[in-house]
Motif scaffolding. Sequence first.
Motif, PDB file in Angstrom:
ATOM      1  N   LEU A 189       0.810  -1.220   0.000  1.00  0.00           N
ATOM      2  CA  LEU A 189       0.000   0.000   0.000  1.00  0.00           C
ATOM      3  C   LEU A 189       0.843   1.271   0.000  1.00  0.00           C
ATOM      4  O   LEU A 189       0.306   2.364  -0.207  1.00  0.00           O
ATOM      5  CB  LEU A 189      -0.924   0.001   1.215  1.00  0.00           C
ATOM      6  CG  LEU A 189      -2.103  -0.969   1.141  1.00  0.00           C
ATOM      7  CD1 LEU A 189      -2.767  -1.114   2.507  1.00  0.00           C
ATOM      8  CD2 LEU A 189      -3.113  -0.500   0.113  1.00  0.00           C
ATOM      9  N   THR A 190       2.125   1.149   0.240  1.00  0.00           N
ATOM     10  CA  THR A 190       3.006   2.318   0.257  1.00  0.00           C
ATOM     11  C   THR A 190       3.356   2.716  -1.166  1.00  0.00           C
ATOM     12  O   THR A 190       3.945   1.947  -1.917  1.00  0.00           O
ATOM     13  CB  THR A 190       4.284   2.015   1.049  1.00  0.00           C
ATOM     14  OG1 THR A 190       3.929   1.627   2.385  1.00  0.00           O
ATOM     15  CG2 THR A 190       5.187   3.243   1.111  1.00  0.00           C
ATOM     16  N   THR A 191       2.956   3.922  -1.541  1.00  0.00           N
ATOM     17  CA  THR A 191       3.176   4.445  -2.888  1.00  0.00           C
ATOM     18  C   THR A 191       3.613   5.901  -2.771  1.00  0.00           C
ATOM     19  O   THR A 191       3.544   6.495  -1.684  1.00  0.00           O
ATOM     20  CB  THR A 191       1.877   4.377  -3.712  1.00  0.00           C
ATOM     21  OG1 THR A 191       0.920   5.284  -3.133  1.00  0.00           O
ATOM     22  CG2 THR A 191       1.295   2.966  -3.753  1.00  0.00           C
ATOM     23  N   PRO A 192       4.035   6.519  -3.872  1.00  0.00           N
ATOM     24  CA  PRO A 192       4.344   7.955  -3.800  1.00  0.00           C
ATOM     25  C   PRO A 192       3.148   8.788  -3.343  1.00  0.00           C
ATOM     26  O   PRO A 192       3.322   9.789  -2.631  1.00  0.00           O
ATOM     27  CB  PRO A 192       4.730   8.285  -5.245  1.00  0.00           C
ATOM     28  CG  PRO A 192       5.279   7.004  -5.785  1.00  0.00           C
ATOM     29  CD  PRO A 192       4.430   5.934  -5.169  1.00  0.00           C
ATOM     30  N   GLU A 193       1.950   8.390  -3.719  1.00  0.00           N
ATOM     31  CA  GLU A 193       0.749   9.127  -3.304  1.00  0.00           C
ATOM     32  C   GLU A 193       0.331   8.775  -1.877  1.00  0.00           C
ATOM     33  O   GLU A 193      -0.319   9.557  -1.193  1.00  0.00           O
ATOM     34  CB  GLU A 193      -0.418   8.815  -4.255  1.00  0.00           C
ATOM     35  CG  GLU A 193      -0.226   9.277  -5.690  1.00  0.00           C
ATOM     36  CD  GLU A 193       0.723   8.360  -6.472  1.00  0.00           C
ATOM     37  OE1 GLU A 193       0.875   7.171  -6.089  1.00  0.00           O
ATOM     38  OE2 GLU A 193       1.310   8.839  -7.458  1.00  0.00           O
ATOM     39  N   ARG A 194       0.694   7.571  -1.426  1.00  0.00           N
ATOM     40  CA  ARG A 194       0.354   7.115  -0.079  1.00  0.00           C
ATOM     41  C   ARG A 194       1.665   6.703   0.588  1.00  0.00           C
ATOM     42  O   ARG A 194       2.017   5.525   0.646  1.00  0.00           O
ATOM     43  CB  ARG A 194      -0.617   5.931  -0.148  1.00  0.00           C
ATOM     44  CG  ARG A 194      -1.197   5.509   1.198  1.00  0.00           C
ATOM     45  CD  ARG A 194      -1.994   4.218   1.089  1.00  0.00           C
ATOM     46  NE  ARG A 194      -3.172   4.355   0.274  1.00  0.00           N
ATOM     47  CZ  ARG A 194      -3.319   3.796  -0.930  1.00  0.00           C
ATOM     48  NH1 ARG A 194      -2.368   3.041  -1.451  1.00  0.00           N
ATOM     49  NH2 ARG A 194      -4.415   3.985  -1.628  1.00  0.00           N
ATOM     50  N   PRO A 195       2.429   7.673   1.123  1.00  0.00           N
ATOM     51  CA  PRO A 195       3.793   7.400   1.590  1.00  0.00           C
ATOM     52  C   PRO A 195       3.820   6.602   2.892  1.00  0.00           C
ATOM     53  O   PRO A 195       2.799   6.365   3.540  1.00  0.00           O
ATOM     54  CB  PRO A 195       4.362   8.803   1.791  1.00  0.00           C
ATOM     55  CG  PRO A 195       3.170   9.664   2.061  1.00  0.00           C
ATOM     56  CD  PRO A 195       2.057   9.097   1.231  1.00  0.00           C
ATOM     57  N   ALA A 196       5.018   6.222   3.278  1.00  0.00           N
ATOM     58  CA  ALA A 196       5.196   5.430   4.495  1.00  0.00           C
ATOM     59  C   ALA A 196       4.737   6.171   5.747  1.00  0.00           C
ATOM     60  O   ALA A 196       4.463   5.551   6.781  1.00  0.00           O
ATOM     61  CB  ALA A 196       6.666   5.025   4.642  1.00  0.00           C
ATOM     62  N   SER A 197       4.638   7.488   5.681  1.00  0.00           N
ATOM     63  CA  SER A 197       4.187   8.275   6.835  1.00  0.00           C
ATOM     64  C   SER A 197       2.666   8.331   6.969  1.00  0.00           C
ATOM     65  O   SER A 197       2.150   8.955   7.902  1.00  0.00           O
ATOM     66  CB  SER A 197       4.729   9.703   6.714  1.00  0.00           C
ATOM     67  OG  SER A 197       4.303  10.294   5.499  1.00  0.00           O
ATOM     68  N   THR A 198       1.938   7.658   6.079  1.00  0.00           N
ATOM     69  CA  THR A 198       0.475   7.666   6.140  1.00  0.00           C
ATOM     70  C   THR A 198      -0.017   7.007   7.433  1.00  0.00           C
ATOM     71  O   THR A 198       0.428   5.915   7.784  1.00  0.00           O
ATOM     72  CB  THR A 198      -0.112   6.909   4.928  1.00  0.00           C
ATOM     73  OG1 THR A 198       0.317   7.558   3.724  1.00  0.00           O
ATOM     74  CG2 THR A 198      -1.629   6.881   4.977  1.00  0.00           C
ATOM     75  N   PRO A 199      -0.939   7.653   8.161  1.00  0.00           N
ATOM     76  CA  PRO A 199      -1.420   7.097   9.433  1.00  0.00           C
ATOM     77  C   PRO A 199      -2.170   5.778   9.248  1.00  0.00           C
ATOM     78  O   PRO A 199      -2.885   5.575   8.263  1.00  0.00           O
ATOM     79  CB  PRO A 199      -2.364   8.183   9.958  1.00  0.00           C
ATOM     80  CG  PRO A 199      -1.966   9.427   9.241  1.00  0.00           C
ATOM     81  CD  PRO A 199      -1.486   8.994   7.895  1.00  0.00           C
ATOM     82  N   VAL A 200      -2.034   4.906  10.228  1.00  0.00           N
ATOM     83  CA  VAL A 200      -2.708   3.602  10.242  1.00  0.00           C
ATOM     84  C   VAL A 200      -3.237   3.351  11.653  1.00  0.00           C
ATOM     85  O   VAL A 200      -2.587   3.695  12.640  1.00  0.00           O
ATOM     86  CB  VAL A 200      -1.741   2.461   9.851  1.00  0.00           C
ATOM     87  CG1 VAL A 200      -2.465   1.114   9.891  1.00  0.00           C
ATOM     88  CG2 VAL A 200      -1.136   2.702   8.472  1.00  0.00           C
ATOM     89  N   ALA A 201      -4.406   2.750  11.727  1.00  0.00           N
ATOM     90  CA  ALA A 201      -4.950   2.291  13.011  1.00  0.00           C
ATOM     91  C   ALA A 201      -5.393   0.840  12.870  1.00  0.00           C
ATOM     92  O   ALA A 201      -5.942   0.459  11.834  1.00  0.00           O
ATOM     93  CB  ALA A 201      -6.127   3.148  13.450  1.00  0.00           C
ATOM     94  N   ILE A 202      -5.132   0.055  13.884  1.00  0.00           N
ATOM     95  CA  ILE A 202      -5.648  -1.310  13.949  1.00  0.00           C
ATOM     96  C   ILE A 202      -6.572  -1.394  15.153  1.00  0.00           C
ATOM     97  O   ILE A 202      -6.154  -1.121  16.287  1.00  0.00           O
ATOM     98  CB  ILE A 202      -4.518  -2.349  14.104  1.00  0.00           C
ATOM     99  CG1 ILE A 202      -3.473  -2.191  13.011  1.00  0.00           C
ATOM    100  CG2 ILE A 202      -5.105  -3.758  14.093  1.00  0.00           C
ATOM    101  CD1 ILE A 202      -2.272  -3.124  13.192  1.00  0.00           C
ATOM    102  N   ILE A 203      -7.819  -1.767  14.903  1.00  0.00           N
ATOM    103  CA  ILE A 203      -8.799  -1.895  15.980  1.00  0.00           C
ATOM    104  C   ILE A 203      -9.069  -3.373  16.191  1.00  0.00           C
ATOM    105  O   ILE A 203      -9.625  -4.040  15.308  1.00  0.00           O
ATOM    106  CB  ILE A 203     -10.104  -1.154  15.664  1.00  0.00           C
ATOM    107  CG1 ILE A 203      -9.824   0.305  15.274  1.00  0.00           C
ATOM    108  CG2 ILE A 203     -11.052  -1.210  16.866  1.00  0.00           C
ATOM    109  CD1 ILE A 203      -9.877   0.585  13.801  1.00  0.00           C
TER     110      ILE A 203
END
Length: 261
Positions: A183-197
Motif C-alpha cells: 500500500l506504500t506508494t508515492p501518493e500514499r507514503p510510508a508516513s500515512t497514518p494507520v490504526a488497527i482496531i
Amino acid sequence: MIGRVDAPTGSVALVGGGPGDTELITVRGLELLRSADVVVADRLGPRALLGELGAHVEVIDAGKLPGYHPVPQKEINRLIVDRALAGKRVVRLKGGDPFVFGRGQEEIEACRAADVPVEVVSGVTSAVAVPAAAGIPLTARGVARGFTVLTGHDDLDTAPGGADHTVVLLMGVGGLAVSAAALTTPERPASTPVAIIENGFGSDQRVTFGTLGTIAALAAETGVRSPAVVVIGDVVNLAPRARTCFDTSAHETDRTVLETR
C-alpha cells in the motif's frame, strides 16, 4: 427471492448480525433469530444471543479461524438447504453483512438451486462500524472523499487513491507487513497514518496507531491479533487518541498509542 420471506414451510434467512455487539443486530434479524428452528452461526456474529434461544433450536457452529475452516462452505450450503427442505426455518447468522466478504451470494445460489425460499437481512458491517467505535470516520469533508474495503489477501498494490482515500483491510493481521509495503506508494507514503482496531465493540477493544512504515513492527511488538480492522489514511488522525501519537502536519512518528475500552 431475496426479499422478505414468510414461508409456511422451510426457509432460509441470511442474517447479518453486525460486528458482534448484540445491540447492533437489526430488528428484522432479531425477529428471525427468535423464531428459528435451526441457526447456523459464524464466529464473529452476536453469539451471545444464542444463549437466549429455546432448547428446541438446533445451533450449528460454522465458525472459522484464520487458516482453519472446520466446516467448509460447501458443507454450510448443504446444511442450510437440507434443514430447510426438511421444513425448518433456518437462520444463517453471519458477522457483519452477508454481502461484505460473507459468501452470502454462494449461499443464495445454493438455496435457489434447491427451490428454497431465501431472505437476506442486511447487517452493520465491521468495515464501517469498528472504525467508528474507535472514533475514526471513513470519510470526512476536506480529509477523505471515499473509501475502499479490501481483504488482506487482495492485490493491494492496485488500491486507489492516496492518503486522502481511506483503505480498510479486513482479515489483514496475518499479512500486515506485506500489505503495508504494497500500500506504500508515492501518493500514499510510508508516513500515512494507520490504526488497527482489535475486538471492535468488545470489552477488550484495543486500538494501535502507527504509520504504514511502522505499523507491522508495532503490531508484532504489541501482539495484535484477529479479529481486527485495519484503517489506512488521513482520517486516522481524526480519532481523539491519535492526536497524542501523530504530528498531524507531518505524520512522522515511531510512537504508538494503545486504547482499551
